[in-house]
Scaffold this motif. Structure first.
Motif, short mmCIF file in Angstrom:
data_model
loop_
_atom_site.label_atom_id
_atom_site.label_comp_id
_atom_site.label_asym_id
_atom_site.label_seq_id
_atom_site.Cartn_x
_atom_site.Cartn_y
_atom_site.Cartn_z
N GLY A 141 6.82 20.21 48.52
CA GLY A 141 6.42 18.91 49.02
C GLY A 141 7.55 18.03 49.49
O GLY A 141 7.33 16.86 49.81
N ASN A 142 8.75 18.58 49.56
CA ASN A 142 9.90 17.78 50.00
C ASN A 142 10.07 17.79 51.52
O ASN A 142 10.67 16.87 52.08
CB ASN A 142 11.19 18.31 49.36
CG ASN A 142 11.14 18.22 47.85
OD1 ASN A 142 10.98 17.15 47.29
ND2 ASN A 142 11.29 19.37 47.18
N PHE A 143 9.56 18.83 52.17
CA PHE A 143 9.79 18.99 53.60
C PHE A 143 8.81 18.12 54.39
O PHE A 143 7.64 17.99 54.02
CB PHE A 143 9.63 20.45 53.99
CG PHE A 143 10.29 20.82 55.27
CD1 PHE A 143 11.64 21.10 55.31
CD2 PHE A 143 9.57 20.86 56.46
CE1 PHE A 143 12.27 21.45 56.50
CE2 PHE A 143 10.18 21.20 57.65
CZ PHE A 143 11.54 21.49 57.68
N PRO A 144 9.26 17.52 55.48
CA PRO A 144 8.37 16.69 56.29
C PRO A 144 7.35 17.54 57.03
O PRO A 144 7.50 18.76 57.13
CB PRO A 144 9.34 16.00 57.25
CG PRO A 144 10.48 16.94 57.38
CD PRO A 144 10.64 17.55 56.01
N PRO A 145 6.32 16.94 57.58
CA PRO A 145 5.32 17.70 58.35
C PRO A 145 5.99 18.40 59.54
O PRO A 145 6.92 17.88 60.15
CB PRO A 145 4.34 16.62 58.82
CG PRO A 145 4.50 15.49 57.86
CD PRO A 145 5.95 15.51 57.44
N ILE A 146 5.52 19.59 59.84
CA ILE A 146 6.06 20.35 60.96
C ILE A 146 5.87 19.54 62.25
O ILE A 146 4.79 19.00 62.51
CB ILE A 146 5.37 21.72 61.08
CG1 ILE A 146 5.59 22.54 59.81
CG2 ILE A 146 5.89 22.48 62.31
CD1 ILE A 146 7.05 22.86 59.54
N GLY A 147 6.92 19.49 63.04
CA GLY A 147 6.86 18.75 64.29
C GLY A 147 7.16 17.28 64.15
O GLY A 147 7.08 16.54 65.15
N ALA A 148 7.52 16.83 62.96
CA ALA A 148 7.84 15.42 62.77
C ALA A 148 9.11 15.07 63.54
O ALA A 148 9.98 15.92 63.74
CB ALA A 148 8.02 15.12 61.28
N PRO A 149 9.25 13.83 64.00
CA PRO A 149 10.46 13.43 64.71
C PRO A 149 11.71 13.63 63.85
O PRO A 149 11.62 13.71 62.60
CB PRO A 149 10.22 11.95 65.02
CG PRO A 149 8.74 11.77 64.94
CD PRO A 149 8.26 12.75 63.91
N ALA A 150 12.87 13.69 64.49
CA ALA A 150 14.12 13.90 63.77
C ALA A 150 14.37 12.81 62.74
O ALA A 150 14.86 13.09 61.65
CB ALA A 150 15.28 13.96 64.77
#
Length: 435
Positions: A141-150
């Motif tokens: 749950g640490n990683f942001p949603p795929i395709g999220a802005p930089a």
């Protein structure tokens, strides 16, 4: 072949037929090496470069150097990889040498020099922990949603590293653990209460780059990341989208070579055994200890250089006394072994001819006068072919000190019956333990 290539080849290819702990990688890092292609220090050995003294000196004194040599070989192997890629590559790219492995080889050698342990530093275990720290960001749950802005990606990464994991920045030399990679994160997965989780800006930048490397290996990045290295005393390394960088950001980009150079220069400055005058360069402090040490006329020297205060003279004499006794007890008074090791690794990096000069100053205090003279000659030869006009008084003093030191060493070597073996071999046996 350059002198640096000879030094690197000698360590990368010369001593061991089996890979030491600093040569191995965990599965994630092995994948990265396969993607980039394994490099090796090429070429053949040669006799064109002066020898690196530290390990042979310790062997002559009966101090075991097996683990220190293995760690140095691992470091030299990574330096060999550095020569096959542009040295200006950002650490955010992750190509060329395995920077984390190189940093751990530095730590492993210094640990062996200090601890005299019969067991080497478990580099593989620390690599696995670092990989675990990196893969932990990609899951749980640490990683942001795929395709999220930089911006969103780096916000999640900063919160993970500096928030959830609690890494913080340490400055100064009050705690040398901040200078080594393994002690910055070694206990993160053992006991969150006892963990250090504190490191220099260099170590935090390296950890940051390792997480980015893992994310790239898993194919989860769709933009080019860059790491902003802070030059102040409080800021933390942070990432940003390279395509949105500004012209002023260039000075804050740490390259693969510059990272290793800065790590070693920090260690060299921290453990330099003569620090009597903070306004002087390390080299001038070493020469000052020569001038005011045993057997010299301190009063005459003071009259010839009226800007030397009584406090500076006393500090230089104290430094010379410690060096004569082989004392290297703590950071405040320096550490001859780790200072020599840092100098030798900087020479392997072929960073700056001034490193040859500084190394020669330490060799003089160790009693290796022939080697000292060789390095002074190598320094002056290198500078003669690539010299810019001397622009300040400090550089003038340094050049005068080089000529003075070379003349002094030449006179010593010209003495009838002189031998450097007795003084050099006995140095490490004179109260030279770090405790």
């Amino acid at each position: 072949m350059s002198c640096a290539s000879v030094w690197t080849t000698r360590y990368a290819l010369g001593r061991s037929s089996s890979p030491g702990p600093c040569r191995r990688r965990s599965s994630v890092r092995a994948r990265a090496a396969a993607d980039e292609g394994e490099g090796a220090a090429g070429g053949s050995g040669g006799d064109g470069a002066p020898r690196l003294v530290l390990h042979d000196s310790l062997d002559a004194a009966g101090v075991a150097t097996v683990h220190a040599r293995a760690a140095r070989e691992g470091f030299a192997a990574q330096v060999g990889r550095l020569t096959r890629v542009p040295a200006a590559s950002s650490i955010a790219i992750g190509r060329g040498p395995d920077l984390a492995l190189a940093a751990l080889c530095i730590a492993a050698e210094d640990d062996s020099l200090v601890s005299h342990s019969s067991v080497p530093l478990p580099v593989d275990a620390f690599i696995a922990r670092l990989d675990g720290l990196s893969t932990g960001f990609c899951g749980g749950g640490n990683f942001p949603p795929i395709g999220a802005p930089a911006e969103v990606f780096f916000d999640h990464l900063d919160r993970y590293l500096y928030g959830y994991k609690g890494f913080r920045r340490a400055n100064g030399v009050s705690d040398v653990r901040a200078l080594y990679l393994h002690t910055c994160y070694s206990a993160v997965y053992n006991d969150p209460v006892l963990t250090c989780r504190s490191g220099s800006a260099l170590m935090l930048s390296l950890i940051y780059s390792e997480i980015l490397k893992t994310v790239r290996i898993y194919g989860l990045l769709d933009f080019d990341p860059e790491i902003f290295f802070p030059h102040d005393l409080n800021s933390l390394p942070r990432g940003y989208d390279k395509h949105k960088s500004k012209l002023g950001d260039e000075g804050h980009i740490m390259t693969s070579k510059s990272l290793l150079v800065e790590i070693l220069k920090t260690l060299k400055g921290t453990f330099w055994p003569i620090q009597s005058n903070q306004s002087n360069s390390l080299f001038l402090n070493a020469v000052a200890a020569n001038n005011y040490g045993t057997g010299t006329s301190g009063g005459n020297q003071a009259r010839s250089r009226g800007n030397i205060s009584a406090i500076e003279m006393a500090a230089a004499k104290a430094a010379q006394h410690r060096l004569m006794r082989g004392v290297w007890t703590n950071v405040r008074f320096g550490d001859m072994r780790r200072a020599l090791a840092a100098c030798e690794r900087l020479i392997l990096l072929n960073h700056d001819p001034h490193e040859l000069r500084d190394y020669a100053a330490l060799l003089y205090h160790r009693g290796y006068y022939e080697d000292c003279l060789e390095y002074l000659i190598a320094y002056q030869t290198a500078m003669a072919g690539n010299r810019s006009p001397i622009s300040n008084s400090l550089e003038i003093l340094e050049e005068e000190a080089v000529n003075t030191l070379r003349a002094r060493v030449s006179l010593i070597l010209a003495e009838d019956g002189w031998s450097n073996r007795r003084s050099a071999a006995s140095y490490w046996t004179k109260n030279s333990e770090p405790w």
